[in-house]
Design a protein around this motif. Structure first.
Motif, PDB file in Angstrom:
ATOM      1  N   MET A  98      86.136  65.658  59.763  1.00  0.00           N
ATOM      2  CA  MET A  98      84.952  66.506  59.739  1.00  0.00           C
ATOM      3  C   MET A  98      85.362  67.987  59.664  1.00  0.00           C
ATOM      4  O   MET A  98      84.751  68.782  58.966  1.00  0.00           O
ATOM      5  N   LEU A  99      86.440  68.309  60.375  1.00  0.00           N
ATOM      6  CA  LEU A  99      86.925  69.690  60.425  1.00  0.00           C
ATOM      7  C   LEU A  99      87.308  70.205  59.036  1.00  0.00           C
ATOM      8  O   LEU A  99      86.986  71.340  58.682  1.00  0.00           O
TER       9      LEU A  99
ATOM     10  N   PHE B   2      83.322  73.126  52.795  1.00  0.00           N
ATOM     11  CA  PHE B   2      82.536  72.666  51.649  1.00  0.00           C
ATOM     12  C   PHE B   2      81.065  72.505  52.014  1.00  0.00           C
ATOM     13  O   PHE B   2      80.184  72.828  51.218  1.00  0.00           O
ATOM     14  N   LEU B   3      80.786  71.999  53.216  1.00  0.00           N
ATOM     15  CA  LEU B   3      79.400  71.806  53.642  1.00  0.00           C
ATOM     16  C   LEU B   3      78.695  73.142  53.829  1.00  0.00           C
ATOM     17  O   LEU B   3      77.536  73.302  53.432  1.00  0.00           O
ATOM     18  N   VAL B   4      79.390  74.114  54.435  1.00  0.00           N
ATOM     19  CA  VAL B   4      78.788  75.433  54.659  1.00  0.00           C
ATOM     20  C   VAL B   4      78.522  76.136  53.330  1.00  0.00           C
ATOM     21  O   VAL B   4      77.483  76.762  53.142  1.00  0.00           O
TER      22      VAL B   4
ATOM     23  N   ILE C 109      91.667  75.769  52.970  1.00  0.00           N
ATOM     24  CA  ILE C 109      90.575  75.422  52.043  1.00  0.00           C
ATOM     25  C   ILE C 109      89.592  76.577  51.932  1.00  0.00           C
ATOM     26  O   ILE C 109      89.146  76.934  50.841  1.00  0.00           O
ATOM     27  N   SER C 110      89.259  77.190  53.061  1.00  0.00           N
ATOM     28  CA  SER C 110      88.312  78.316  53.054  1.00  0.00           C
ATOM     29  C   SER C 110      88.855  79.476  52.236  1.00  0.00           C
ATOM     30  O   SER C 110      88.133  80.070  51.421  1.00  0.00           O
ATOM     31  N   ARG C 111      90.130  79.800  52.431  1.00  0.00           N
ATOM     32  CA  ARG C 111      90.726  80.907  51.684  1.00  0.00           C
ATOM     33  C   ARG C 111      90.847  80.577  50.198  1.00  0.00           C
ATOM     34  O   ARG C 111      90.634  81.444  49.343  1.00  0.00           O
TER      35      ARG C 111
ATOM     36  N   ILE D 266      79.623  83.862  53.125  1.00  0.00           N
ATOM     37  CA  ILE D 266      79.166  82.662  53.836  1.00  0.00           C
ATOM     38  C   ILE D 266      80.278  82.116  54.727  1.00  0.00           C
ATOM     39  O   ILE D 266      80.058  81.805  55.893  1.00  0.00           O
ATOM     40  N   LEU D 267      81.496  82.011  54.165  1.00  0.00           N
ATOM     41  CA  LEU D 267      82.619  81.445  54.920  1.00  0.00           C
ATOM     42  C   LEU D 267      83.072  82.382  56.036  1.00  0.00           C
ATOM     43  O   LEU D 267      83.476  81.940  57.107  1.00  0.00           O
ATOM     44  N   LYS D 268      82.984  83.688  55.793  1.00  0.00           N
ATOM     45  CA  LYS D 268      83.378  84.652  56.818  1.00  0.00           C
ATOM     46  C   LYS D 268      82.400  84.611  57.986  1.00  0.00           C
ATOM     47  O   LYS D 268      82.804  84.675  59.144  1.00  0.00           O
TER      48      LYS D 268
END
Length: 164
Positions: A80-81, A86-88, A117-119, A131-133
């Motif tokens: 989930m982590l 991707f979900l956000v 993944i976020s970066r 959004i990710l920040k």
């Protein structure tokens, strides 16, 4: 010769010193960073774990150290982590992820993969950065294990006291 500007308030002075755009100007546009294969690369870190992550458009497969994510991270919490970015960003199952992880334990590695993944997503689509920040996925979690001190059983725990 450079043009001189005069600040009329502290806020304008702060903007001039920081090099940020004034109220009327637009923020600088970030460019996507992709290699010749159309992939975006980023490094994620958490505790002692380091993850090198490549992201490209696809069906949503996640491969970690040559294994599918469901086999590498057996616990559902860890799976989930790594899907949270991707979900956000509302990009679930739109990108294939290939990554190599070294160091640390499984929990630290899952956090490193999420950070990577976020970066990588922000390198592929710079519009997702806000959004990710805001979700806190671009911030490297600085918490690490405290070192063991001499005269102690662990970092802070003392040896058991014995009267006799």
């Amino acid at each position: 010769m450079s043009e001189q500007t005069t600040a009329t308030s502290l806020a304008e002075l702060k903007n001039l010193v920081a090099g940020t755009p004034a109220a009327g100007e637009a923020a600088p546009v970030r460019e996507a960073k992709r290699d010749q294969f159309g992939r975006a690369y980023a490094t994620g870190r958490r505790k002692d774990a380091v993850a090198r992550v490549w992201v490209k458009p696809g069906k949503g497969t996640v491969e970690i150290n040559g294994k599918p994510a469901s086999r590498y991270f057996a616990r559902p919490v860890l799976r989930m982590l790594i899907t949270q970015p991707f979900l956000v960003a509302d990009r679930y199952q739109q990108f294939d992820v290939y990554c190599t992880v070294t160091g640390g334990g499984l929990s630290g590695q899952a956090g490193a993969v999420r950070h990577g993944i976020s970066r990588a997503l922000t390198n592929y689509e710079p519009e997702l950065r806000g959004i990710l920040k805001k979700a806190g996925f671009l911030t490297r979690d600085p918490r690490v294990v405290e070192r063991k001190k001499y005269g102690k059983a662990k970092a802070r725990r003392s040896f058991q006291f014995s009267k006799r």
